[in-house]
Motif scaffolding. Structure first.
Motif, PDB file in Angstrom:
ATOM      1  N   LYS A 245      15.394  -7.116   5.799  1.00  0.00           N
ATOM      2  CA  LYS A 245      15.452  -7.499   7.199  1.00  0.00           C
ATOM      3  C   LYS A 245      14.493  -8.035   8.133  1.00  0.00           C
ATOM      4  CE  LYS A 245      18.280  -6.392  10.452  1.00  0.00           C
ATOM      5  NZ  LYS A 245      18.740  -5.271  11.089  1.00  0.00           N
ATOM      6  N   ASP A 246      12.936  -7.409   7.494  1.00  0.00           N
ATOM      7  CA  ASP A 246      11.855  -7.827   8.382  1.00  0.00           C
ATOM      8  C   ASP A 246      11.795  -9.525   7.807  1.00  0.00           C
ATOM      9  OD1 ASP A 246      11.468  -5.359   9.104  1.00  0.00           O
ATOM     10  OD2 ASP A 246       9.834  -4.731   7.542  1.00  0.00           O
ATOM     11  N   ARG A 247      11.971  -9.898   6.766  1.00  0.00           N
ATOM     12  CA  ARG A 247      11.840 -11.316   6.514  1.00  0.00           C
ATOM     13  C   ARG A 247      12.993 -12.034   7.419  1.00  0.00           C
ATOM     14  NH1 ARG A 247      13.203 -11.323   1.740  1.00  0.00           N
ATOM     15  NH2 ARG A 247      15.348 -11.848   1.890  1.00  0.00           N
ATOM     16  N   ASP A 248      13.969 -11.633   7.391  1.00  0.00           N
ATOM     17  CA  ASP A 248      15.169 -12.245   8.429  1.00  0.00           C
ATOM     18  C   ASP A 248      14.949 -12.336   9.819  1.00  0.00           C
ATOM     19  OD1 ASP A 248      16.496 -12.686   5.852  1.00  0.00           O
ATOM     20  OD2 ASP A 248      17.765 -11.086   6.193  1.00  0.00           O
ATOM     21  N   ASN A 249      14.384 -11.293  10.235  1.00  0.00           N
ATOM     22  CA  ASN A 249      13.808 -11.279  11.766  1.00  0.00           C
ATOM     23  C   ASN A 249      12.507 -12.001  11.946  1.00  0.00           C
ATOM     24  OD1 ASN A 249      15.995  -9.675  12.299  1.00  0.00           O
ATOM     25  ND2 ASN A 249      15.108  -7.858  12.067  1.00  0.00           N
ATOM     26  N   ASN A 250      11.708 -12.535  10.920  1.00  0.00           N
ATOM     27  CA  ASN A 250      10.766 -13.407  11.206  1.00  0.00           C
ATOM     28  C   ASN A 250       9.744 -12.373  11.549  1.00  0.00           C
ATOM     29  OD1 ASN A 250       9.166 -15.414  10.922  1.00  0.00           O
ATOM     30  ND2 ASN A 250       9.703 -16.293  12.988  1.00  0.00           N
ATOM     31  N   LYS A 251       9.535 -11.152  11.140  1.00  0.00           N
ATOM     32  CA  LYS A 251       8.346 -10.144  11.312  1.00  0.00           C
ATOM     33  C   LYS A 251       7.247 -10.504  10.439  1.00  0.00           C
ATOM     34  CE  LYS A 251      10.549  -6.277  13.321  1.00  0.00           C
ATOM     35  NZ  LYS A 251      10.868  -4.645  12.990  1.00  0.00           N
ATOM     36  N   PRO A 252       6.020 -10.235  11.273  1.00  0.00           N
ATOM     37  CA  PRO A 252       4.656 -10.386  10.150  1.00  0.00           C
ATOM     38  C   PRO A 252       4.615  -9.212   9.342  1.00  0.00           C
ATOM     39  CG  PRO A 252       4.234  -9.532  12.454  1.00  0.00           C
ATOM     40  CD  PRO A 252       5.562  -9.760  12.382  1.00  0.00           C
ATOM     41  N   THR A 253       4.336  -9.597   8.015  1.00  0.00           N
ATOM     42  CA  THR A 253       3.936  -8.532   6.982  1.00  0.00           C
ATOM     43  C   THR A 253       2.992  -8.826   6.125  1.00  0.00           C
ATOM     44  OG1 THR A 253       5.486  -9.811   5.304  1.00  0.00           O
ATOM     45  CG2 THR A 253       6.665  -8.508   6.738  1.00  0.00           C
ATOM     46  N   TYR A 254       2.552  -8.096   5.305  1.00  0.00           N
ATOM     47  CA  TYR A 254       1.539  -8.135   4.531  1.00  0.00           C
ATOM     48  C   TYR A 254       1.677  -9.071   3.335  1.00  0.00           C
ATOM     49  CZ  TYR A 254      -1.043  -4.358   6.572  1.00  0.00           C
ATOM     50  OH  TYR A 254      -1.760  -3.347   7.369  1.00  0.00           O
ATOM     51  N   PRO A 255       2.720  -9.141   2.643  1.00  0.00           N
ATOM     52  CA  PRO A 255       3.086 -10.095   1.736  1.00  0.00           C
ATOM     53  C   PRO A 255       3.010 -11.333   2.385  1.00  0.00           C
ATOM     54  CG  PRO A 255       4.479  -8.399   1.511  1.00  0.00           C
ATOM     55  CD  PRO A 255       3.860  -7.924   2.624  1.00  0.00           C
ATOM     56  N   ALA A 256       3.485 -11.532   3.589  1.00  0.00           N
ATOM     57  CA  ALA A 256       3.370 -12.877   4.185  1.00  0.00           C
ATOM     58  C   ALA A 256       2.141 -13.435   4.623  1.00  0.00           C
ATOM     59  CB  ALA A 256       4.192 -12.822   5.465  1.00  0.00           C
ATOM     60  N   LEU A 257       1.072 -12.372   4.929  1.00  0.00           N
ATOM     61  CA  LEU A 257      -0.276 -12.861   5.020  1.00  0.00           C
ATOM     62  C   LEU A 257      -1.185 -12.896   3.904  1.00  0.00           C
ATOM     63  CD1 LEU A 257      -1.150 -10.747   8.562  1.00  0.00           C
ATOM     64  CD2 LEU A 257      -0.810 -13.220   8.131  1.00  0.00           C
ATOM     65  N   LEU A 258      -0.943 -12.006   2.890  1.00  0.00           N
ATOM     66  CA  LEU A 258      -1.784 -12.046   1.704  1.00  0.00           C
ATOM     67  C   LEU A 258      -1.170 -12.499   0.593  1.00  0.00           C
ATOM     68  CD1 LEU A 258      -3.217  -8.287   2.271  1.00  0.00           C
ATOM     69  CD2 LEU A 258      -4.346 -10.594   2.895  1.00  0.00           C
ATOM     70  N   GLY A 259       0.106 -12.884   0.438  1.00  0.00           N
ATOM     71  CA  GLY A 259       0.832 -13.160  -0.684  1.00  0.00           C
ATOM     72  C   GLY A 259       1.110 -11.913  -1.290  1.00  0.00           C
ATOM     73  N   MET A 260       2.045 -11.711  -2.312  1.00  0.00           N
ATOM     74  CA  MET A 260       2.517 -10.431  -2.950  1.00  0.00           C
ATOM     75  C   MET A 260       1.292 -10.109  -3.580  1.00  0.00           C
ATOM     76  SD  MET A 260       4.878  -8.602  -3.220  1.00  0.00           S
ATOM     77  CE  MET A 260       6.325  -9.292  -2.349  1.00  0.00           C
ATOM     78  N   ALA A 261       0.723 -10.692  -4.560  1.00  0.00           N
ATOM     79  CA  ALA A 261      -0.423 -10.199  -5.263  1.00  0.00           C
ATOM     80  C   ALA A 261      -1.550  -9.674  -4.459  1.00  0.00           C
ATOM     81  CB  ALA A 261      -0.915 -11.305  -6.439  1.00  0.00           C
ATOM     82  N   GLY A 262      -1.777 -10.173  -3.373  1.00  0.00           N
ATOM     83  CA  GLY A 262      -2.737  -9.728  -2.382  1.00  0.00           C
ATOM     84  C   GLY A 262      -2.494  -8.521  -1.862  1.00  0.00           C
ATOM     85  N   ALA A 263      -1.115  -8.118  -1.473  1.00  0.00           N
ATOM     86  CA  ALA A 263      -0.627  -7.248  -0.777  1.00  0.00           C
ATOM     87  C   ALA A 263      -0.760  -6.000  -1.736  1.00  0.00           C
ATOM     88  CB  ALA A 263       0.830  -7.404  -0.201  1.00  0.00           C
TER      89      ALA A 263
END
Length: 300
Positions: A245-263
């Motif tokens: 839901k967060d991705r679909d709503n274009n919400k900022p997230t830790y994986p989006a900013l850091l990548g999955m490994a970084g998160a």
């Protein structure tokens, strides 16, 4: 018994204890106005990890407190949490149909009833802190708990974080801005869960209170990071809420900013800091440490 087994047993004990305490403090479903009380009970009972009550009980355990005096604070913070979920799911907010594996309050009832159910739970939380006889604390301690929960749930805490979240949809924000949002939106109530339990100890030192608060701040961030990770990696049936839901709503997230490994590394760093803050408490804080690890390893 291994730490994992002890945590599993402790979680089950806390969930059972919290469920009974919440049921006891909620208005009966048959009491007028029935629809409102049914909606309140529907939203609170029979679901959820009870993470915030569990943190209150684990803090009490670390401090050697009688858990009976923590039922009030545990229920109060859970009532605020559930009120926030009811309102967060509304069409004007996140517009979600599923929560804790069942239809959201406004879907099971209607939007007006859902709004009022949230309002009722918010008021009930403070009534519990003011009057609950099982707490066995002084008026000064009650006042400190009320102040803690009011700040954590208001514009300086959860509600403020939600406002920042709504304003951030579709926006490009920095990592410090994302952390500030979640320190308020998710972290504030987690910190309040620990602090209110600590305030039940009249003789607690300022250093211990600060260490517990730093622990809670760290796990509040790791909790949200893991939520963001699960929103990408898990599925709706496992989560009990709509996956992606967060991705679909274009919400900022830790994986989006850091990548999955970084998160995932960020979550681990927060866990390490949380555990380090508890070191002076020794083995008494083992459950708090185990909860921190559980937060970053959970799958729902």
């Amino acid at each position: 018994m291994t730490t994992d087994n002890r945590l599993t047993a402790f979680m089950a004990e806390c969930q059972e204890r919290a469920e009974a305490a919440l049921d006891h403090r909620l208005p009966p479903a048959a009491k007028l106005p029935q629809k409102l009380h049914e909606a309140m009970r529907y939203s609170v009972l029979g679901g959820g990890k009870r993470m915030r009550p569990m943190l209150a009980y684990a803090t009490g355990k670390a401090l050697g407190l009688d858990l009976d005096r923590l039922d009030g604070p545990a229920c109060a913070v859970e009532f605020i949490h559930v009120y926030s979920l009811i309102h967060d799911d509304l069409p004007a907010m996140d517009d979600d149909d599923l929560r804790r594996g069942k239809p959201t309050c406004h879907k099971a009832f209607d939007e007006a009833t859902a709004i009022l159910a949230g309002d009722g739970l918010q008021a009930l939380a403070f009534h519990v802190l003011a009057h609950d006889p099982s707490m066995a604390v002084s008026a000064e301690q009650r006042l400190a708990m009320i102040d803690t929960l009011a700040v954590a749930s208001g514009a300086a805490g959860m509600v403020g974080g939600q406002a920042i979240d709504l304003a951030s949809v579709g926006q490009s924000i920095t990592l410090p801005e994302l952390e500030n949002m979640h320190i308020h939106k998710t972290g504030a109530l987690i910190r309040a869960s620990v602090k209110m339990a600590a305030l039940a100890d009249a003789g607690i030192s300022a250093d211990t209170l600060d260490r517990l608060d730093h622990y809670a701040k760290c796990i509040g961030l790791s909790f949200q990071i893991q939520d963001d990770i699960l929103d990408e990696e898990s599925d709706t049936a496992t989560l009990g809420k709509t996956q992606g839901k967060d991705r679909d709503n274009n919400k900022p997230t830790y994986p989006a900013l850091l990548g999955m490994a970084g998160a995932k590394q960020k979550a681990r760093d927060m866990h390490d800091q949380a555990v380090a803050a508890l070191e002076p408490l020794g083995a008494n804080a083992d459950m708090l440490k185990a909860i921190s690890l559980y937060i970053i390893e959970r799958r729902h």
